[in-house]
Design a protein around this motif. Sequence first.
Motif, PDB file in Angstrom:
ATOM      1  N   UNK A   1       0.829  -1.204   0.000  1.00 33.77           N
ATOM      2  CA  UNK A   1       0.000   0.000   0.000  1.00 33.77           C
ATOM      3  C   UNK A   1       0.863   1.253   0.000  1.00 33.77           C
ATOM      4  N   UNK A   2       0.276   2.349  -0.486  1.00 35.21           N
ATOM      5  CA  UNK A   2       1.012   3.611  -0.576  1.00 35.21           C
ATOM      6  C   UNK A   2       0.582   4.612   0.488  1.00 35.21           C
ATOM      7  N   UNK A   3      -0.348   4.214   1.383  1.00 29.70           N
ATOM      8  CA  UNK A   3      -0.741   5.077   2.497  1.00 29.70           C
ATOM      9  C   UNK A   3      -0.807   4.243   3.772  1.00 29.70           C
ATOM     10  N   UNK A   4      -0.666   4.895   4.913  1.00 29.57           N
ATOM     11  CA  UNK A   4      -0.710   4.177   6.181  1.00 29.57           C
ATOM     12  C   UNK A   4      -2.080   3.574   6.440  1.00 29.57           C
ATOM     13  N   UNK A   5      -3.120   4.315   6.127  1.00 33.59           N
ATOM     14  CA  UNK A   5      -4.477   3.857   6.434  1.00 33.59           C
ATOM     15  C   UNK A   5      -4.904   2.667   5.582  1.00 33.59           C
ATOM     16  N   UNK A   6      -4.221   2.437   4.455  1.00 31.98           N
ATOM     17  CA  UNK A   6      -4.545   1.284   3.605  1.00 31.98           C
ATOM     18  C   UNK A   6      -3.423   0.255   3.617  1.00 31.98           C
ATOM     19  N   UNK A   7      -2.584   0.293   4.642  1.00 34.95           N
ATOM     20  CA  UNK A   7      -1.407  -0.577   4.714  1.00 34.95           C
ATOM     21  C   UNK A   7      -1.779  -2.046   4.553  1.00 34.95           C
TER      22      UNK A   7
ATOM     23  N   UNK B   1      10.199  -5.466  -3.311  1.00 33.70           N
ATOM     24  CA  UNK B   1      11.056  -4.628  -4.146  1.00 33.70           C
ATOM     25  C   UNK B   1      10.539  -3.202  -4.069  1.00 33.70           C
ATOM     26  N   UNK B   2      11.405  -2.284  -3.709  1.00 33.88           N
ATOM     27  CA  UNK B   2      11.018  -0.887  -3.539  1.00 33.88           C
ATOM     28  C   UNK B   2      11.768  -0.040  -4.566  1.00 33.88           C
ATOM     29  N   UNK B   3      11.028   0.817  -5.262  1.00 34.02           N
ATOM     30  CA  UNK B   3      11.609   1.654  -6.312  1.00 34.02           C
ATOM     31  C   UNK B   3      12.237   2.912  -5.731  1.00 34.02           C
ATOM     32  N   UNK B   4      12.970   3.616  -6.561  1.00 33.25           N
ATOM     33  CA  UNK B   4      13.625   4.858  -6.161  1.00 33.25           C
ATOM     34  C   UNK B   4      12.594   5.861  -5.637  1.00 33.25           C
ATOM     35  N   UNK B   5      12.766   6.307  -4.384  1.00 36.18           N
ATOM     36  CA  UNK B   5      11.884   7.303  -3.787  1.00 36.18           C
ATOM     37  C   UNK B   5      10.516   6.801  -3.372  1.00 36.18           C
ATOM     38  N   UNK B   6      10.217   5.526  -3.579  1.00 34.76           N
ATOM     39  CA  UNK B   6       8.896   4.981  -3.250  1.00 34.76           C
ATOM     40  C   UNK B   6       8.771   4.732  -1.744  1.00 34.76           C
ATOM     41  N   UNK B   7       7.554   4.873  -1.222  1.00 38.08           N
ATOM     42  CA  UNK B   7       7.271   4.561   0.174  1.00 38.08           C
ATOM     43  C   UNK B   7       6.181   3.495   0.222  1.00 38.08           C
ATOM     44  N   UNK B   8       6.443   2.395   0.929  1.00 40.07           N
ATOM     45  CA  UNK B   8       5.485   1.304   1.072  1.00 40.07           C
ATOM     46  C   UNK B   8       5.076   1.176   2.545  1.00 40.07           C
TER      47      UNK B   8
ATOM     48  N   UNK C   1       7.987  -3.292  21.548  1.00 40.43           N
ATOM     49  CA  UNK C   1       6.616  -3.017  21.124  1.00 40.43           C
ATOM     50  C   UNK C   1       5.647  -3.349  22.247  1.00 40.43           C
ATOM     51  N   UNK C   2       4.868  -2.367  22.651  1.00 39.50           N
ATOM     52  CA  UNK C   2       3.857  -2.592  23.675  1.00 39.50           C
ATOM     53  C   UNK C   2       2.706  -3.406  23.099  1.00 39.50           C
ATOM     54  N   UNK C   3       2.039  -4.154  23.973  1.00 40.75           N
ATOM     55  CA  UNK C   3       0.845  -4.881  23.539  1.00 40.75           C
ATOM     56  C   UNK C   3      -0.202  -3.873  23.077  1.00 40.75           C
ATOM     57  N   UNK C   4      -0.776  -4.112  21.908  1.00 43.69           N
ATOM     58  CA  UNK C   4      -1.728  -3.154  21.342  1.00 43.69           C
ATOM     59  C   UNK C   4      -2.681  -3.892  20.413  1.00 43.69           C
ATOM     60  N   UNK C   5      -3.976  -3.661  20.591  1.00 37.16           N
ATOM     61  CA  UNK C   5      -4.959  -4.288  19.704  1.00 37.16           C
ATOM     62  C   UNK C   5      -4.964  -3.611  18.335  1.00 37.16           C
ATOM     63  N   UNK C   6      -4.422  -2.403  18.267  1.00 38.61           N
ATOM     64  CA  UNK C   6      -4.308  -1.698  16.993  1.00 38.61           C
ATOM     65  C   UNK C   6      -3.005  -2.082  16.301  1.00 38.61           C
ATOM     66  N   UNK C   7      -2.955  -1.972  14.974  1.00 41.94           N
ATOM     67  CA  UNK C   7      -1.769  -2.431  14.252  1.00 41.94           C
ATOM     68  C   UNK C   7      -0.587  -1.475  14.361  1.00 41.94           C
ATOM     69  N   UNK C   8       0.594  -2.039  14.210  1.00 37.04           N
ATOM     70  CA  UNK C   8       1.805  -1.259  13.989  1.00 37.04           C
ATOM     71  C   UNK C   8       1.999  -1.124  12.478  1.00 37.04           C
ATOM     72  N   UNK C   9       2.683  -0.074  12.058  1.00 35.59           N
ATOM     73  CA  UNK C   9       2.930   0.165  10.640  1.00 35.59           C
ATOM     74  C   UNK C   9       4.422   0.032  10.355  1.00 35.59           C
ATOM     75  N   UNK C  10       4.757  -0.853   9.415  1.00 32.93           N
ATOM     76  CA  UNK C  10       6.129  -0.981   8.936  1.00 32.93           C
ATOM     77  C   UNK C  10       6.261  -0.131   7.678  1.00 32.93           C
ATOM     78  N   UNK C  11       7.182   0.825   7.701  1.00 29.19           N
ATOM     79  CA  UNK C  11       7.374   1.746   6.579  1.00 29.19           C
ATOM     80  C   UNK C  11       8.672   1.388   5.867  1.00 29.19           C
ATOM     81  N   UNK C  12       8.583   1.150   4.552  1.00 30.00           N
ATOM     82  CA  UNK C  12       9.757   0.862   3.729  1.00 30.00           C
ATOM     83  C   UNK C  12       9.894   1.992   2.715  1.00 30.00           C
TER      84      UNK C  12
END
Length: 375
Positions: free
Chosen positions: A38-44, A56-63, A121-132
């Motif tokens: 995904x290209x946004x946090x809310x749609x990760x 595979x991550x392209x030049x300047x891309x954020x996943x 990482x604290x216990x959390x029912x909400x997700x963590x976001x991994x940013x590449x």
Amino acid sequence: MKNNKFYRLLAAGLISTTVLSAGPVATFAGAPVVAQAASTMDTATEIDLFSGFETTVSKGEVQYYKFYNTTGTAIDLTIGSNDNHIDADVSIMKKINGIYVNVRGYKYKKGSNPEAYYYCLEADKNPYILVVKGSEDEDSETLGITATKLEDPSASLKSGKKVKTGELVSSRIYTKDDRDCYKFNSGKYNLIKIQATSGNWASNIYSVYKNTSGASSSVVGSWNYNSLSSETQTSDYIRLEKNTDYYIDAKLWNGDPEEYSFKILGYVDVENQEKKASVVKMGKSVAGQLEVKDDVDYYKFKATKSGKVKLTASAEEAFFKDVTMDIYKKGSASKLVTTEVKKTATKASFKVKKNKWYVVRITGAAKKAYTFKIK
């Protein structure tokens, strides 16, 4: 060209080389291709970070990928690249009060490929976001990413790991924000010392609490392990109540996160309450020490005769506050003797009645030893 480290990850089944032509994807080792990154946090894209995947991550891309950690743990996040070094940037974020914030990690593997980080990482029912995030200067790059859960004591005093006095406890501070909490019962001891060691350049602070509130008012003692080497050090005495639960936390004070070990050493001291005064006999020498600030030692003796008796006492010299001995009849506020005890023998006399109980109250500067005899 892919280097040997990348191939070792591939051979170990930690990454897969399946890539869709439609764009960057993540795949789990030995599993079908998952949805496109995904290209946004809310749609990760949801992933199982602990199974490992490739992207595979392209030049300047954020996943953006999301993963869950409902039990709370430290993790070892490892990133390998098909290049000689890693150009992309990887981070972890979480949503707090509607805003995404970085979770601070610690890069413990300094080599260029692979890289490895510790996160708590604290216990959390909400997700963590991994940013590449792809490099702004280099072409596309294929990354193998995997995480391993690590054993880490709870960061909450309420969930502190149970330990015993005399037990050697070993763990690790994983990040500069990490906090390890423990719980112990004082048992027969009313004094403790903390004996600790740590890795080079690591200095930890140990705090002992009388309850789980974590408030500064609940701290009964605190000690900094401060060393430029891994030598063993021991704290001063910390006063406790017997047979009482206490809580201790260990966290980084200065330097880099490192492994550490500590032991709670228990001691039995003369009680600091008159009703629990230690019984001594006339004619017998008594030796003791005022171990902590504002310490008070109580003794009581039963007179074996009527008439005048003599106190002989000595104590270590104190710069600010001499050791003082008060003697009075049990149950009476009227003092029979009040004397500052010196290094050389201090003498005083007072009258007693046979078979009556008398109290000796000793105060003064911390860490000062004393002796006395009444006959």
